[in-house]
Design a protein around this motif. Structure first.
Motif, PDB file in Angstrom:
ATOM      1  N   VAL A 170     -11.879   6.572  -6.199  1.00  0.00           N
ATOM      2  CA  VAL A 170     -11.384   5.493  -5.327  1.00  0.00           C
ATOM      3  C   VAL A 170     -12.560   4.692  -4.774  1.00  0.00           C
ATOM      4  O   VAL A 170     -12.535   3.453  -4.761  1.00  0.00           O
ATOM      5  CB  VAL A 170     -10.525   6.058  -4.179  1.00  0.00           C
ATOM      6  N   CYS A 180       0.714   4.649  -3.775  1.00  0.00           N
ATOM      7  CA  CYS A 180      -0.707   4.972  -3.902  1.00  0.00           C
ATOM      8  C   CYS A 180      -1.071   5.440  -5.305  1.00  0.00           C
ATOM      9  O   CYS A 180      -2.226   5.336  -5.710  1.00  0.00           O
ATOM     10  CB  CYS A 180      -1.112   5.999  -2.854  1.00  0.00           C
ATOM     11  N   ARG A 228      -6.577   5.697   0.994  1.00  0.00           N
ATOM     12  CA  ARG A 228      -6.662   4.251   0.823  1.00  0.00           C
ATOM     13  C   ARG A 228      -8.080   3.712   1.057  1.00  0.00           C
ATOM     14  O   ARG A 228      -8.502   2.760   0.386  1.00  0.00           O
ATOM     15  CB  ARG A 228      -5.661   3.582   1.772  1.00  0.00           C
ATOM     16  N   THR A 229      -8.821   4.288   1.996  1.00  0.00           N
ATOM     17  CA  THR A 229     -10.153   3.768   2.313  1.00  0.00           C
ATOM     18  C   THR A 229     -11.277   4.534   1.620  1.00  0.00           C
ATOM     19  O   THR A 229     -12.451   4.297   1.895  1.00  0.00           O
ATOM     20  CB  THR A 229     -10.409   3.798   3.829  1.00  0.00           C
ATOM     21  N   MET A 248      -3.992  -4.458  -2.291  1.00  0.00           N
ATOM     22  CA  MET A 248      -3.630  -3.069  -2.038  1.00  0.00           C
ATOM     23  C   MET A 248      -3.196  -2.408  -3.335  1.00  0.00           C
ATOM     24  O   MET A 248      -2.063  -1.946  -3.468  1.00  0.00           O
ATOM     25  CB  MET A 248      -2.498  -3.000  -1.007  1.00  0.00           C
ATOM     26  N   LEU A 302      -8.367  -1.324   0.252  1.00  0.00           N
ATOM     27  CA  LEU A 302      -7.639  -2.227   1.143  1.00  0.00           C
ATOM     28  C   LEU A 302      -8.608  -3.355   1.463  1.00  0.00           C
ATOM     29  O   LEU A 302      -9.482  -3.214   2.314  1.00  0.00           O
ATOM     30  CB  LEU A 302      -7.196  -1.499   2.417  1.00  0.00           C
ATOM     31  N   GLN A 348      -1.192   2.616   7.085  1.00  0.00           N
ATOM     32  CA  GLN A 348      -1.681   1.876   5.918  1.00  0.00           C
ATOM     33  C   GLN A 348      -2.994   2.427   5.368  1.00  0.00           C
ATOM     34  O   GLN A 348      -3.257   2.344   4.175  1.00  0.00           O
ATOM     35  CB  GLN A 348      -1.863   0.387   6.265  1.00  0.00           C
ATOM     36  N   THR A 349      -3.819   3.019   6.225  1.00  0.00           N
ATOM     37  CA  THR A 349      -5.154   3.446   5.787  1.00  0.00           C
ATOM     38  C   THR A 349      -5.216   4.895   5.336  1.00  0.00           C
ATOM     39  O   THR A 349      -6.187   5.301   4.683  1.00  0.00           O
ATOM     40  CB  THR A 349      -6.180   3.255   6.924  1.00  0.00           C
ATOM     41  N   ALA A 352       0.807  -1.221   0.000  1.00  0.00           N
ATOM     42  CA  ALA A 352       0.000   0.000   0.000  1.00  0.00           C
ATOM     43  C   ALA A 352       0.840   1.271   0.000  1.00  0.00           C
ATOM     44  O   ALA A 352       0.359   2.339   0.372  1.00  0.00           O
ATOM     45  CB  ALA A 352      -0.972   0.020   1.198  1.00  0.00           C
ATOM     46  N   LYS A 374       3.692   5.095   4.369  1.00  0.00           N
ATOM     47  CA  LYS A 374       3.318   4.436   3.126  1.00  0.00           C
ATOM     48  C   LYS A 374       2.806   5.425   2.076  1.00  0.00           C
ATOM     49  O   LYS A 374       3.576   6.067   1.386  1.00  0.00           O
ATOM     50  CB  LYS A 374       2.294   3.331   3.402  1.00  0.00           C
ATOM     51  N   GLY A 375       1.468   5.587   1.955  1.00  0.00           N
ATOM     52  CA  GLY A 375       0.885   6.373   0.873  1.00  0.00           C
ATOM     53  C   GLY A 375       1.284   7.831   0.837  1.00  0.00           C
ATOM     54  O   GLY A 375       1.301   8.427  -0.239  1.00  0.00           O
ATOM     55  N   LEU A 390      -4.255   3.470  -6.110  1.00  0.00           N
ATOM     56  CA  LEU A 390      -5.566   4.098  -5.993  1.00  0.00           C
ATOM     57  C   LEU A 390      -6.137   4.507  -7.343  1.00  0.00           C
ATOM     58  O   LEU A 390      -7.330   4.794  -7.451  1.00  0.00           O
ATOM     59  CB  LEU A 390      -5.487   5.326  -5.069  1.00  0.00           C
TER      60      LEU A 390
END
Length: 393
Positions: A303, A49, A227-228, A370, A332, A222-223, A46, A248-249, A373
């Motif tokens: 997304v 992105c 991502r969500t 993952m 995710l 991660q979120t 993830a 991460k993203g 996006l």
């Protein structure tokens, strides 16, 4: 393994890597040293992105590298200021500390909460975390994590992290005592098996922590950053945490992380926190480019549309092969299997010809997805077709 004139033996063995070397990537695709292509639904766990080598990141790195790379975190730089301002303007937080990894951001969150506890809770230092959680690989973040076996791996652990049961508010309340300074959780437990926190659980957690005068920390390594389907996962519950961590993203593939906090919690004084590379303009320029793309009109709506489509296709797959089902939040997601063949499916997906498929199995009974996006519907369909064939075997 030999790669040209060099041997992979010079690398410390810390994971079981397949005998291939990735040389090039674009979007949802990677290409190895033998010319084989792979559809990537892991994206560095993830991290990427916007996919591999997106023009926004390439342009930001190229432009910034020609101007200023690292003047030292003892001085302001323009991308650092811009990114901090963007993050605060689009969240409930007031201040940002930049770091290099999610684990470092989480370590900073632990330190900030404990410092706040020294000042406002008579030295309270315990942070309630959760079974099956994952917060990083430093000694403190491993101790905070609820991953099985980690309490013995580099014993003794850092003390002060009692474990509650995820989505069980009663188990949290039972652990709060005079030494408690905060509750810390992932809005979706990624390594734990892609388990989302229930909206009402997050709301109850916010009410409980406010009533007890302790902090709420969300680990959005991660979120976070779209991502969500929302910029930050905590926004799904309509709550305002006290501290948030990102990783991460936020860097889209480069080492960048962030610790965000509300003004009332920002109690570090000079000397408490720092880092040689933290907030350097090369990485924060990338963060600005990533965040501006995520915040562009319609991006997060897309997304959500892609997430709904991926969820639907995974549910179809589960029904066709009599699997348990699927779950997740945004892009995710997890496919829950009817046995523990996850690692074998990952191995066989990699070996598919003429094109391979990159999947991840954090638990042997499920696969985690993952994708970038901005993955396309056609790429989701291709992944589903490959996985359908693998499951049929």
């Amino acid at each position: 393994m030999l790669y040209g004139e060099h041997s992979t033996d010079a690398l410390m063995h810390i994971t079981q890597r397949p005998e291939l070397v990735f040389e090039r990537g674009e979007g949802s695709w990677l290409h190895d040293h033998q010319g084989k292509s792979y559809l990537d639904f892991v994206q560095g766990w993830a991290v990427n992105c916007l996919g591999h080598c997106p023009p926004e990141i390439v342009g930001a790195l190229t432009a910034q590298a020609g101007k200023l790379i690292n003047p030292s975190p003892a001085f302001y730089n323009a991308p650092m200021i811009e990114l901090a301002d963007l993050l605060c303007a689009n969240s409930c937080f007031d201040r940002v500390f930049f770091a290099n990894t999610g684990a470092e951001a989480n370590e900073g969150a632990i330190k900030l909460a404990r410092k706040w506890g020294q000042l406002h809770r008579q030295g309270a230092y315990e942070i309630v975390t959760f079974d099956h959680s994952f917060h990083g690989r430093t000694l403190a973040t491993m101790s905070a994590s609820g991953k099985a076996g980690w309490d013995r791996l580099f014993a003794p652990q850092v003390e002060g992290f009692p474990k509650a049961i995820y989505n069980d508010i009663g188990s949290v309340e039972a652990l709060i005592g005079p030494n408690t300074v905060a509750v810390m959780l992932e809005p979706v437990q990624g390594e734990g098996g892609v388990i989302p926190a229930e909206v009402e659980f997050l709301r109850a957690l916010r009410r409980l922590t406010e009533a007890r005068g302790i902090l709420l920390i969300v680990d959005e390594v991660q979120t976070g950053v779209g991502r969500t389907g929302k910029l930050f996962a905590y926004q799904h519950a309509g709550i305002e945490p006290d501290i948030m961590t990102l990783g991460k993203g936020i860097g889209g593939g480069v080492p960048l992380a962030a610790l965000l906090a509300r003004e009332a919690v920002c109690c570090f004084v000079p000397g408490d926190q720092g880092g040689t590379y933290n907030g350097n303009p090369l990485m924060t320029a990338v963060g600005v480019a990533v965040l501006r793309r995520i915040l562009a009109p319609g991006f997060l709506d897309e997304v959500e549309r892609l997430a709904a489509y991926l969820s639907e296709r995974l549910r179809e797959l589960a029904a066709r092969h009599h699997l348990v089902g699927e779950r997740g939040s945004g892009l995710l997601r997890a496919l829950i299997l009817d046995d523990e063949r996850g690692p074998e499916l990952v191995r066989r997906a990699l070996q598919l010809a003429p094109q391979g498929l990159l999947l991840n199995s954090p638990r042997p009974n499920l696969l985690r997805f993952m994708p970038a996006l901005n993955v396309s519907l056609a790429e989701i369909d291709l992944m589903i077709a490959h996985l359908d064939a693998l499951l049929a075997r």
